[in-house]
Design a protein around this motif. Structure first.
Motif, PDB file in Angstrom:
ATOM      1  N   VAL A  78       0.464  -0.966   0.277  1.00  0.00           N
ATOM      2  CA  VAL A  78      -0.452  -0.348  -0.046  1.00  0.00           C
ATOM      3  C   VAL A  78       0.613   1.699   0.095  1.00  0.00           C
ATOM      4  N   GLN A  79       0.683   2.294  -1.145  1.00  0.00           N
ATOM      5  CA  GLN A  79       1.552   3.102  -1.169  1.00  0.00           C
ATOM      6  C   GLN A  79       0.912   4.595  -0.967  1.00  0.00           C
ATOM      7  N   PRO A  80       1.515   5.194  -0.158  1.00  0.00           N
ATOM      8  CA  PRO A  80      -0.294   6.858  -0.288  1.00  0.00           C
ATOM      9  C   PRO A  80       0.994   7.494  -1.265  1.00  0.00           C
ATOM     10  N   THR A  81       0.186   8.700  -1.149  1.00  0.00           N
ATOM     11  CA  THR A  81       0.270   9.838  -2.336  1.00  0.00           C
ATOM     12  C   THR A  81       1.311  10.893  -2.332  1.00  0.00           C
ATOM     13  N   ILE A  82       2.334  10.591  -2.489  1.00  0.00           N
ATOM     14  CA  ILE A  82       3.114  12.055  -1.961  1.00  0.00           C
ATOM     15  C   ILE A  82       2.868  12.803  -3.120  1.00  0.00           C
ATOM     16  N   PHE A  83       3.189  13.793  -1.709  1.00  0.00           N
ATOM     17  CA  PHE A  83       3.418  15.745  -2.559  1.00  0.00           C
ATOM     18  C   PHE A  83       5.127  16.249  -2.100  1.00  0.00           C
ATOM     19  N   GLY A  84       5.467  16.473  -2.767  1.00  0.00           N
ATOM     20  CA  GLY A  84       6.880  17.115  -2.434  1.00  0.00           C
ATOM     21  C   GLY A  84       7.072  18.579  -3.214  1.00  0.00           C
ATOM     22  N   PHE A  85       7.013  18.702  -1.940  1.00  0.00           N
ATOM     23  CA  PHE A  85       6.921  20.512  -2.215  1.00  0.00           C
ATOM     24  C   PHE A  85       8.802  21.749  -1.843  1.00  0.00           C
ATOM     25  N   ILE A  86       8.771  22.558  -2.357  1.00  0.00           N
ATOM     26  CA  ILE A  86       9.988  22.627  -2.417  1.00  0.00           C
ATOM     27  C   ILE A  86       9.453  24.369  -1.259  1.00  0.00           C
ATOM     28  N   ILE A  87      10.431  24.719  -0.769  1.00  0.00           N
ATOM     29  CA  ILE A  87       9.973  26.255  -0.253  1.00  0.00           C
ATOM     30  C   ILE A  87      11.008  26.482   0.650  1.00  0.00           C
ATOM     31  N   GLY A  88      11.216  28.291   1.025  1.00  0.00           N
ATOM     32  CA  GLY A  88      11.834  28.754   1.968  1.00  0.00           C
ATOM     33  C   GLY A  88      13.874  28.265   1.313  1.00  0.00           C
ATOM     34  N   ILE A  89      13.431  28.154   0.239  1.00  0.00           N
ATOM     35  CA  ILE A  89      14.886  28.079  -0.344  1.00  0.00           C
ATOM     36  C   ILE A  89      15.444  29.048  -0.184  1.00  0.00           C
ATOM     37  N   GLY A  90      16.928  29.242   0.534  1.00  0.00           N
ATOM     38  CA  GLY A  90      18.173  30.955  -0.497  1.00  0.00           C
ATOM     39  C   GLY A  90      17.197  31.755   0.885  1.00  0.00           C
ATOM     40  N   GLY A  91      16.801  31.116   2.217  1.00  0.00           N
ATOM     41  CA  GLY A  91      16.804  31.932   3.527  1.00  0.00           C
ATOM     42  C   GLY A  91      14.969  32.329   3.208  1.00  0.00           C
ATOM     43  N   LEU A  96       6.052  20.563  -6.302  1.00  0.00           N
ATOM     44  CA  LEU A  96       5.104  21.646  -5.853  1.00  0.00           C
ATOM     45  C   LEU A  96       6.075  22.736  -5.213  1.00  0.00           C
ATOM     46  N   TRP A  97       6.521  24.051  -6.475  1.00  0.00           N
ATOM     47  CA  TRP A  97       7.399  25.232  -6.046  1.00  0.00           C
ATOM     48  C   TRP A  97       6.264  25.672  -4.805  1.00  0.00           C
ATOM     49  N   ARG A  98       6.734  26.375  -3.355  1.00  0.00           N
ATOM     50  CA  ARG A  98       5.728  27.372  -3.018  1.00  0.00           C
ATOM     51  C   ARG A  98       5.942  28.481  -3.588  1.00  0.00           C
TER      52      ARG A  98
END
Lengths: 386, 181
Positions: A341-354, A380-382
């Motif tokens: 059973v695999q959960p659905t994975i969301f990959g968010f990028i956030i807070g780069i460079g402070g 998913l870029w935030r």
């Protein structure tokens, strides 16, 4: 004794309490205060260590390698460009199986020139054989430095203790600085008796040419030591808890038992995410959090045990592996591979460079993931402003 | 949780002020978190520092956007900085100024003034052309806000101020008495 100190000084106190014997370092923002205070400790006699001033980070790690090879307890600290300049010698410390402890203040790599936090500097060094620990608070920073020596000396691998630039390095908060006697009980001197060491009474050659007949097995043994480090890190944390009263685990699940959505975080974003988990629970959403403290070795068993409890896993990466996605997200997908059973994975990028990461940012991430069946992209870029 | 923002210039001691304040609060059993505006500080350039305190451990790890109070170490900054940005209604604005509070117009907020520059010069804190006003400003702020006891500020000063400890304590006490509100 409880004191209000910065994350940088928490590192210094940790290295002092661990009775570091050799410190070699080069200053770099936002790390400089770590070695500044350590050099004061050495000058005033509060720490009986040899402080070696060097002309670069490459030389700092070289000096640490030589010192550690004599069996001395060895410490250094750096950040970003400094860590990158050490790169060649970071390989050497791991390959030579030397338990050097390094505090790295996570700072974005230039250009554009930055002093602010993200994880690309330390994650660029993840494949070398070094253990890596990512910290959430100043207390955890100090405690992890002390633990790092013990873990490194048990598995004969170097250990990197990582803290976010400014968000910890320059932030003051209460830290319980333990009595030396307690730390001595946890971490006695002398350190480990290395099987082979630099000793003028018993000379050996080090770093000789290694033929394909032998090199392969050296690498195999580094991986074995990494595997072993998972259990060792847990035991050392337990022992630390028994003596000093605080433990962290290699990962920390927070309200995961009945969670439908689990956030995965590392570093200081974890603290802010805890607040969001609590507020989402008040709203009736079953949200949990998994904090990854030890990233090398990757706690694969724990990830496979905890994350599939939820239908959705939301990984928050303060880094980007260009051409692919966030590093933690990649590794979590890899760790969960093959589960029925695999959960659905969301990959968010956030807070780069402070870029500041607020509770509202994380709330909006949770909101999006809750309402979206599947992410439409592996990244998913935030909060990108174009 | 209470949040305070300091506005000053590099060299005036805003960061040290926030640290002394935090340490004094900690002595009264509060959880504290204080940090400078993240970045590279330059002498004379506008700087900020932030302070949070609470009855329970502080998990939040972002900047302060909606402070309960603001402390302004140089009132010339009013011309270029939006010092009330995000300030919660009813919050204190403490200004380093020799003017009366009523000479400033800040509807919805409470205003207090202290001639911290005069106090700092009197006690020779820093050079006369760039006096270090942080301890005087603190003394004034804790009088009007009643957030922390004066003696705990006195006890915390030696932890962060390397020189002229006695003079800094006197400046704090004098500003505590002199503040106008």
């Amino acid at each position: 004794m409880k004191k209000v100190i910065t994350g940088n000084h928490a590192v210094s106190y940790g290295a002092q309490l661990a009775r570091s014997q050799v410190i070699a370092a080069y200053p770099i923002t936002p790390q400089t205060q770590i070695v500044e205070l350590l050099s004061e400790f050495c000058a005033s006699g509060k720490l009986n260590a040899k402080f070696i001033k060097v002309e670069s980070e490459h030389s700092a790690m070289s000096a640490c390698i030589a010192a550690a090879a004599t069996g001395a307890r060895t410490f250094t600290a750096t950040s970003s460009q400094g860590l990158a300049l050490m790169h060649e010698m970071l390989h050497w410390a791991a390959g030579a199986r030397l338990p050097v402890v390094l505090a790295n203040v996570n700072r974005a790599m230039g250009p554009g020139w930055s002093v602010w936090t993200d994880q690309n500097d330390s994650l660029s060094q993840r494949d070398l054989g070094w253990l890596q620990f990512y910290c959430e608070s100043n207390q955890e920073v100090m405690d992890t430095v002390i633990q790092a020596f013990k873990i490194g000396e048990k598995v004969l691998l170097p250990v990197m203790v990582i803290l976010d630039a400014f968000v910890l390095s320059h932030t003051s908060e209460p830290v319980d600085i333990p009595d030396q006697e307690l730390v001595d009980r946890f971490l006695p001197l002398p350190p480990v008796n290395l099987p082979y060491k630099l000793d003028v009474e018993d000379p050996h050659a080090f770093g000789a040419l290694t033929s394909p007949d032998h090199y392969y097995e050296i690498r195999f043994k580094i991986q074995k030591a990494q595997d072993e480090a998972v259990q060792v890190a847990k035991e050392v944390d337990e022992e630390f808890k028994n003596i000093l009263g605080r433990g962290y685990g290699i990962v920390e699940p927070y309200r995961c038992d009945d969670a439908k959505l689990i956030l995965v975080t590392s570093g200081t974003i974890t603290g802010t995410a805890r607040i969001v988990v609590d507020s989402e629970r008040v709203k009736g959403r079953k949200v949990g959090l998994l904090k990854i403290r030890m990233f090398r070795p990757t706690p694969i068993k724990e990830l496979r045990e905890i994350l599939p409890r939820a239908q959705k896993v939301v990984v928050i990466d303060r880094n980007i592996s260009f051409g692919h996605s966030g590093v933690f997200c990649q590794e979590i997908k890899s760790a969960l591979y093959g589960l029925p059973v695999q959960p659905t994975i969301f990959g968010f990028i956030i807070g780069i460079g402070g870029r500041d990461v607020t509770a509202q940012d994380i709330e909006e991430i949770v909101d999006y993931a809750s309402k979206t069946e599947k992410p439409d992209s592996i990244i998913l870029w935030r909060g990108v402003r174009l | 949780m209470t949040e305070i923002r300091f506005h000053g210039r590099g060299g005036q001691g805003a960061v040290i002020a926030s640290e002394i304040f935090a340490s004094a609060l900690f002595k009264e059993g509060k959880y504290v978190q204080t940090f400078p505006e993240f970045g590279v500080e330059r002498r004379g350039a506008p700087v900020q520092a932030f302070l949070r305190f609470d009855e329970k451990p502080i998990m939040l790890r972002c900047k302060v956007y909606t402070p309960d109070h603001v402390i302004i170490l140089d009132s010339v900054l009013l011309k270029t900085q939006d010092v009330t940005m995000g300030l919660r209604p009813g919050g204190w604005i403490l200004l380093n100024s020799d003017k009366e509070p009523r000479e400033f117009s800040f509807p919805n907020f409470r205003v207090a003034t202290i001639d911290a520059t005069g106090v700092a010069i009197k006690y020779k804190l820093g050079p006369k052309t760039a006096p270090i006003v942080n301890t005087a400003v603190l003394g004034a702020f804790i009088r009007v806000s009643e957030i922390v006891r004066l003696d705990n500020i006195y006890k915390s000063i030696p932890e962060y101020v390397p020189v002229k400890i006695e003079d800094n304590i006197k400046a704090t006490g004098e500003a505590y008495e002199m503040v106008r509100f």
